[in-house]
Write a protein that holds these residues in place. Structure first.
Motif, PDB file in Angstrom:
ATOM      1  N   ALA A   7     -22.060 -46.463  23.039  1.00 31.01           N
ATOM      2  CA  ALA A   7     -21.330 -45.720  21.535  1.00 31.01           C
ATOM      3  C   ALA A   7     -19.509 -46.137  22.145  1.00 31.01           C
ATOM      4  O   ALA A   7     -19.191 -46.330  20.853  1.00 31.01           O
ATOM      5  N   GLU A   8     -19.353 -45.949  23.192  1.00 27.46           N
ATOM      6  CA  GLU A   8     -18.285 -46.059  23.178  1.00 27.46           C
ATOM      7  C   GLU A   8     -17.511 -47.372  23.696  1.00 27.46           C
ATOM      8  O   GLU A   8     -16.846 -47.824  22.388  1.00 27.46           O
ATOM      9  N   LEU A   9     -18.121 -48.564  24.063  1.00 29.88           N
ATOM     10  CA  LEU A   9     -18.293 -50.066  23.807  1.00 29.88           C
ATOM     11  C   LEU A   9     -18.368 -50.493  22.100  1.00 29.88           C
ATOM     12  O   LEU A   9     -16.937 -50.299  21.132  1.00 29.88           O
ATOM     13  N   GLY A  16     -11.529 -52.977  16.865  1.00 31.49           N
ATOM     14  CA  GLY A  16     -10.763 -54.575  16.796  1.00 31.49           C
ATOM     15  C   GLY A  16     -10.420 -54.365  18.237  1.00 31.49           C
ATOM     16  O   GLY A  16      -9.362 -55.587  18.831  1.00 31.49           O
ATOM     17  N   ALA A  17     -10.684 -53.477  19.563  1.00 29.66           N
ATOM     18  CA  ALA A  17     -10.387 -53.196  20.709  1.00 29.66           C
ATOM     19  C   ALA A  17     -11.042 -54.455  21.345  1.00 29.66           C
ATOM     20  O   ALA A  17     -12.380 -54.423  20.569  1.00 29.66           O
ATOM     21  N   LEU A  18     -10.469 -54.649  22.369  1.00 28.79           N
ATOM     22  CA  LEU A  18     -11.789 -55.732  23.628  1.00 28.79           C
ATOM     23  C   LEU A  18     -12.202 -54.600  25.015  1.00 28.79           C
ATOM     24  O   LEU A  18     -11.309 -54.156  25.031  1.00 28.79           O
ATOM     25  N   TRP A  19     -13.164 -55.446  25.040  1.00 31.59           N
ATOM     26  CA  TRP A  19     -13.497 -54.904  26.925  1.00 31.59           C
ATOM     27  C   TRP A  19     -13.694 -56.348  27.480  1.00 31.59           C
ATOM     28  O   TRP A  19     -14.216 -56.909  27.239  1.00 31.59           O
ATOM     29  N   ARG A  20     -13.441 -55.571  29.031  1.00 29.65           N
ATOM     30  CA  ARG A  20     -13.854 -56.827  29.581  1.00 29.65           C
ATOM     31  C   ARG A  20     -14.645 -56.151  30.614  1.00 29.65           C
ATOM     32  O   ARG A  20     -14.656 -55.548  31.335  1.00 29.65           O
ATOM     33  N   VAL A  21     -16.110 -57.172  31.708  1.00 31.78           N
ATOM     34  CA  VAL A  21     -16.384 -56.852  32.383  1.00 31.78           C
ATOM     35  C   VAL A  21     -15.817 -57.329  33.639  1.00 31.78           C
ATOM     36  O   VAL A  21     -15.768 -58.540  33.879  1.00 31.78           O
ATOM     37  N   VAL A  22     -15.591 -55.960  34.906  1.00 29.31           N
ATOM     38  CA  VAL A  22     -14.416 -56.707  35.973  1.00 29.31           C
ATOM     39  C   VAL A  22     -15.625 -56.757  36.953  1.00 29.31           C
ATOM     40  O   VAL A  22     -14.840 -57.121  38.005  1.00 29.31           O
ATOM     41  N   ALA A  23     -16.743 -55.664  36.908  1.00 34.62           N
ATOM     42  CA  ALA A  23     -16.817 -56.628  38.583  1.00 34.62           C
ATOM     43  C   ALA A  23     -18.911 -56.004  37.827  1.00 34.62           C
ATOM     44  O   ALA A  23     -19.203 -55.253  37.120  1.00 34.62           O
ATOM     45  N   LEU A  33     -11.149 -51.401  29.632  1.00 32.73           N
ATOM     46  CA  LEU A  33     -11.034 -51.680  27.709  1.00 32.73           C
ATOM     47  C   LEU A  33      -9.903 -51.788  27.493  1.00 32.73           C
ATOM     48  O   LEU A  33      -8.403 -51.533  28.287  1.00 32.73           O
ATOM     49  N   LEU A  34      -9.899 -53.280  26.348  1.00 27.37           N
ATOM     50  CA  LEU A  34      -8.080 -53.113  26.484  1.00 27.37           C
ATOM     51  C   LEU A  34      -7.528 -53.569  25.266  1.00 27.37           C
ATOM     52  O   LEU A  34      -8.734 -52.687  24.529  1.00 27.37           O
ATOM     53  N   ARG A  35      -6.783 -53.405  25.224  1.00 25.83           N
ATOM     54  CA  ARG A  35      -5.726 -52.929  23.767  1.00 25.83           C
ATOM     55  C   ARG A  35      -6.180 -53.894  23.088  1.00 25.83           C
ATOM     56  O   ARG A  35      -6.992 -54.752  23.473  1.00 25.83           O
ATOM     57  N   CYS A  36      -5.793 -54.033  21.451  1.00 26.39           N
ATOM     58  CA  CYS A  36      -6.605 -54.778  20.794  1.00 26.39           C
ATOM     59  C   CYS A  36      -5.852 -56.147  20.632  1.00 26.39           C
ATOM     60  O   CYS A  36      -6.889 -57.730  20.423  1.00 26.39           O
ATOM     61  N   ASP A  37      -4.808 -56.433  21.487  1.00 29.60           N
ATOM     62  CA  ASP A  37      -4.526 -57.220  21.732  1.00 29.60           C
ATOM     63  C   ASP A  37      -5.040 -58.539  22.776  1.00 29.60           C
ATOM     64  O   ASP A  37      -4.505 -59.775  23.100  1.00 29.60           O
ATOM     65  N   SER A  62     -16.638 -58.693  25.601  1.00 29.28           N
ATOM     66  CA  SER A  62     -16.693 -58.637  24.079  1.00 29.28           C
ATOM     67  C   SER A  62     -16.593 -59.674  23.055  1.00 29.28           C
ATOM     68  O   SER A  62     -17.472 -59.524  21.798  1.00 29.28           O
ATOM     69  N   GLN A  63     -16.541 -60.472  23.430  1.00 35.85           N
ATOM     70  CA  GLN A  63     -16.034 -61.506  22.805  1.00 35.85           C
ATOM     71  C   GLN A  63     -16.915 -62.757  22.942  1.00 35.85           C
ATOM     72  O   GLN A  63     -17.009 -63.483  22.281  1.00 35.85           O
ATOM     73  N   ASP A  64     -17.701 -61.912  23.665  1.00 37.41           N
ATOM     74  CA  ASP A  64     -19.021 -63.102  24.291  1.00 37.41           C
ATOM     75  C   ASP A  64     -20.381 -63.144  22.814  1.00 37.41           C
ATOM     76  O   ASP A  64     -19.708 -61.941  22.070  1.00 37.41           O
TER      77      ASP A  64
END
Length: 64
Positions: A7-9, A16-23, A33-37, A62-64
């Motif tokens: 739910a958080e993601l 409009g923000a992004l998330w990325r797997v780092v490990a 969890l990354l800023r919108c830009d 989140s862009q995949d």
């Protein structure tokens, strides 16, 4: 207290923000969890929640 990371993601993406797997291991995933830009990292968490692992699947962000 249990946090619903799926739910958080979803809320993060909806805003409009992004998330990325780092490990990633077979049992856990660490997500930034990354800023919108897509720039500055705002927060990071590691989870072994099966629902979160299923939600992320093989995606790297989140862009995949």
């Amino acid at each position: 207290m249990t946090v619903d990371r799926v739910a958080e993601l979803q809320r993060w993406q909806d805003a409009g923000a992004l998330w990325r797997v780092v490990a990633r291991t077979e049992q856990t995933v660490t997500v930034a969890l990354l800023r919108c830009d897509g720039g500055e990292e705002v927060d990071r968490f590691t989870s072994a929640d099966p629902q979160l692992l299923a939600f992320i699947g093989e995606r790297l962000s989140s862009q995949d």
